[in-house]
Design a protein around this motif. Structure first.
Motif, short mmCIF file in Angstrom:
data_model
loop_
_atom_site.label_atom_id
_atom_site.label_comp_id
_atom_site.label_asym_id
_atom_site.label_seq_id
_atom_site.Cartn_x
_atom_site.Cartn_y
_atom_site.Cartn_z
N ARG A 96 -2.38 12.98 -42.96
CA ARG A 96 -2.20 14.36 -43.35
C ARG A 96 -1.35 15.08 -42.30
O ARG A 96 -1.44 14.79 -41.10
CB ARG A 96 -3.54 15.08 -43.49
CG ARG A 96 -4.45 14.54 -44.59
CD ARG A 96 -5.62 15.47 -44.79
NE ARG A 96 -5.19 16.74 -45.35
CZ ARG A 96 -5.31 17.08 -46.63
NH1 ARG A 96 -5.87 16.24 -47.50
NH2 ARG A 96 -4.88 18.26 -47.07
N ASP A 97 -0.54 16.04 -42.76
CA ASP A 97 0.33 16.78 -41.83
C ASP A 97 -0.09 18.24 -41.71
O ASP A 97 0.66 19.07 -41.18
CB ASP A 97 1.79 16.69 -42.28
CG ASP A 97 2.02 17.25 -43.69
OD1 ASP A 97 1.06 17.82 -44.29
OD2 ASP A 97 3.15 17.13 -44.20
N ASP A 98 -1.29 18.59 -42.20
CA ASP A 98 -1.72 19.99 -42.23
C ASP A 98 -3.05 20.21 -41.50
O ASP A 98 -3.77 21.16 -41.79
CB ASP A 98 -1.86 20.46 -43.68
CG ASP A 98 -2.83 19.61 -44.50
OD1 ASP A 98 -3.25 18.53 -44.02
OD2 ASP A 98 -3.18 20.03 -45.62
N LYS B 147 -5.46 20.53 -37.94
CA LYS B 147 -5.54 20.81 -36.50
C LYS B 147 -6.97 20.56 -36.02
O LYS B 147 -7.92 20.73 -36.77
CB LYS B 147 -5.15 22.26 -36.20
CG LYS B 147 -3.66 22.52 -36.35
CD LYS B 147 -3.31 23.93 -35.87
CE LYS B 147 -1.80 24.17 -35.97
NZ LYS B 147 -1.42 25.52 -35.47
N PRO C 237 -2.62 19.90 -32.63
CA PRO C 237 -2.23 19.31 -33.92
C PRO C 237 -2.76 17.87 -34.07
O PRO C 237 -2.76 17.10 -33.10
CB PRO C 237 -0.70 19.31 -33.87
CG PRO C 237 -0.34 20.30 -32.81
CD PRO C 237 -1.45 20.25 -31.81
N ASN D 65 -2.07 14.25 -35.45
CA ASN D 65 -0.94 13.42 -35.85
C ASN D 65 -1.22 11.98 -35.43
O ASN D 65 -2.31 11.66 -34.93
CB ASN D 65 0.36 13.94 -35.23
CG ASN D 65 0.26 14.12 -33.71
OD1 ASN D 65 -0.47 13.38 -33.03
ND2 ASN D 65 0.98 15.11 -33.18
N ASP E 252 -10.68 26.97 -41.20
CA ASP E 252 -9.40 26.41 -41.62
C ASP E 252 -9.54 25.11 -42.40
O ASP E 252 -8.54 24.51 -42.81
CB ASP E 252 -8.53 26.15 -40.38
CG ASP E 252 -8.26 27.42 -39.59
OD1 ASP E 252 -8.07 28.48 -40.23
OD2 ASP E 252 -8.25 27.36 -38.35
N TRP F 104 -9.72 19.87 -46.47
CA TRP F 104 -9.29 18.49 -46.77
C TRP F 104 -10.49 17.58 -46.97
O TRP F 104 -10.50 16.44 -46.54
CB TRP F 104 -8.36 17.96 -45.67
CG TRP F 104 -8.84 18.22 -44.26
CD1 TRP F 104 -9.69 17.46 -43.52
CD2 TRP F 104 -8.47 19.32 -43.42
NE1 TRP F 104 -9.89 18.00 -42.28
CE2 TRP F 104 -9.14 19.15 -42.18
CE3 TRP F 104 -7.63 20.45 -43.60
CZ2 TRP F 104 -9.01 20.05 -41.12
CZ3 TRP F 104 -7.50 21.34 -42.55
CH2 TRP F 104 -8.18 21.14 -41.33
#
Length: 518
Positions: free
Chosen positions: A89-91, A93, A99, A101, A203, A206
């Motif tokens: 996933r790129d969204d 934190k 972030p 990654n 936030d 997912w």
């Protein structure tokens, strides 16, 4: 420590009415203390559910062991089974704003395999798959030294929760006091013998597909209130000071459940269930006939009835129901048969003395150990002791502190001991019945058995893997190095207005999709 205000008011016979703003706060009566909230260094099963609410894993494992996307959106496996490629996933934190990654996952792998970390469960879950590489900002490859069919499922265990690389670098040995993940709840406070407090991650968006929940959790705050005394945990729940109770004692499970006033959840904890490894290296259980006599002499249904009000299903196989390789057909290998137990002993040259069996001038006398402050293990040990006494086996029960109990098991200073082991893949048998493993507390191994496990874990076809594990279990029963006792369930209860409690594969309670009705 200052007493909690609700407990003080209850003791005075007063009623505490929560203000409306507290309606989305949840108190969970939790049965055990935590050693640490670092998923890599904890060795406790009961820390797992708390971790699963703070940390996400790359994949989500459903209660029926289906692997779903979580931090990884998709994945593929090379034809030789050695390389796993994950699209991330790129969204996302971490709770500290770092972030998420591919490089963050690489840092987690490096941390797990750093000898200074002293990883417990997580190191073993990755097996021979020790190398992670960021092949793009959100693409990751994991390379295995040999095929490892257990990897994907085991990546869904909370002990492989992905931690903030910033937190790993900043907190070092104190990381467990500052758990920082990407999960639906953020860490607020840990008081080792009192409570763990979490707050909603606003936030979060997912959650795994099967949970059918979009956006952040509805619950705003969770307090896992540590109440190790079972009766006190029940009293706390009945008085309304907690809305969820974990590890409900058997008798209360029956009575409170029958009242219809509460929601009940039989959370299945997969793995080897509740069982007793039988020490094959110490007298008298170094004699296979003695081990087999024990297997025939113990009535698992009776043990559960005596020790735990009969609320748990008995177990007769090394692997629990639902796990890959579970085979109910082998459950009849050792039906309760005290007469058969006596026949086996006689055939091996044991004779009845004035009170107990004897052979070569030695009495058939063995030691059962149990953790002294774990009431359910003590009760199980006492029930087993009674069944052995009924066929004239002298069994002494020795209660021990947890550290002394662990040391005795490692040193082989016992003949059998009741315990549990949680797993989401049958390769867990390797940790208990192969040479050199920390948990080889049966002190038994066989190259042919190890070869079976090696063959099974390299097999990519699930049906073929299952067949091999069935054969491996038959070998364990034939050697009588494990006494299955019962299925492992975490009996959990909630107030009627609390719904949506679920769990991941392996039996780790999850509150991300739970709700509290007004």
């Amino acid at each position: 420590m200052t007493p909690k205000l609700p407990l003080v008011l209850a003791a005075l016979g007063l009623t505490l009415v929560a203000p409306a703003t507290m309606a989305k706060d949840l108190v969970v009566g939790w049965a055990e203390t935590n050693d640490t909230l670092n998923p890599v260094t904890t060795g406790k099963r009961n820390s797992g559910p708390i971790l699963s609410n703070i940390f996400d894993t790359l994949v989500w494992l459903t209660p029926d062991f289906k692997v779903e996307p979580l931090l990884a959106k998709e994945w593929s496996v090379s034809p030789d089974g050695l390389v796993y490629t994950f699209k991330l996933r790129d969204d996302v934190k971490f709770h500290d704003g770092t972030p998420f990654n591919a490089e963050a996952v690489v840092k987690n792998f490096e941390y797990i395999f750093d000898k200074n970390t002293q990883s417990k469960i997580s190191h073993g879950l990755l097996g021979p798959c020790k190398t992670a590489q960021a092949t793009g900002e959100f693409e990751l490859t994991v390379t295995c030294e040999k095929p490892y069919g257990a990897l994907l499922a085991q990546m869904g265990e909370p002990y492989l929760g992905i931690q903030s690389p910033k937190a790993i670098a900043e907190y070092g040995a104190d990381l467990g006091q500052h758990p920082t993940g990407t999960g639906p709840f953020k860490f607020v406070e840990l008081l080792a013998d009192d409570s763990v407090v979490l707050e909603r991650n606003p936030d979060y968006n997912w959650m795994a597909p099967s949970l059918n929940h979009e956006g952040p959790a509805e619950i705003e705050k969770i307090t896992f209130q540590i109440v190790t005394n079972p009766q006190a945990r029940v009293s706390q729940f009945q008085s309304g000071q907690s809305q969820v109770m974990q590890q409900v004692p058997g008798l209360h499970w029956k009575t409170l459940g029958a009242s219809g006033r509460f929601n009940t959840y039989e959370v299945p904890i997969s793995g080897l269930g509740i069982f007793a490894p039988i020490n094959a290296s110490a007298f008298p259980t170094d004699d296979p006939a003695v081990r087999k006599a024990i297997m025939y002499a113990v009535d698992q249904t009776g043990v559960v009835q005596l020790a735990e009000a009969g609320v748990y299903p008995p177990s007769h196989t090394p692997l629990t129901e639902g796990l890959l390789g579970y085979d109910p057909s082998i459950a009849e290998e050792y039906s309760y048969n005290p007469e058969k137990a006596a026949e086996v002993l006689k055939a091996a040259g044991w004779t009845m003395g004035s009170q107990f069996w004897e052979k070569d001038g030695k009495t058939l006398s063995l030691k059962i150990t149990a953790i002294a402050d774990k009431a359910h293990y003590m009760a199980l040990a006492q029930a087993i002791q009674g069944y052995l006494a009924a066929i004239n086996i002298d069994a002494t029960l020795e209660p021990l502190t947890a550290p002394a109990w662990t040391a005795a098991n490692i040193a082989g200073e016992m003949n059998l001991t009741p315990l549990q082991y949680i797993a989401v893949d049958p390769d867990a048998l390797r940790f208990w019945f192969t040479d050199g493993q920390y948990f080889n507390w049966s002190h038994w191994s066989d190259p042919a058995f190890t070869a079976l496990l090696d063959k099974a874990v390299a097999e990519q076809n699930p049906a073929a893997r299952a067949d091999i594990y069935e054969e491996a279990q038959k070998m364990l029963l034939d050697q009588a190095v494990v006494l299955p006792i019962r299925q492992n369930l975490d009996l959990t209860m909630s107030a009627k207005n609390v719904t949506g409690i679920t769990w991941s594969g392996g039996g780790f309670q999850y509150f991300g999709a739970a709700k509290i009705a007004d």
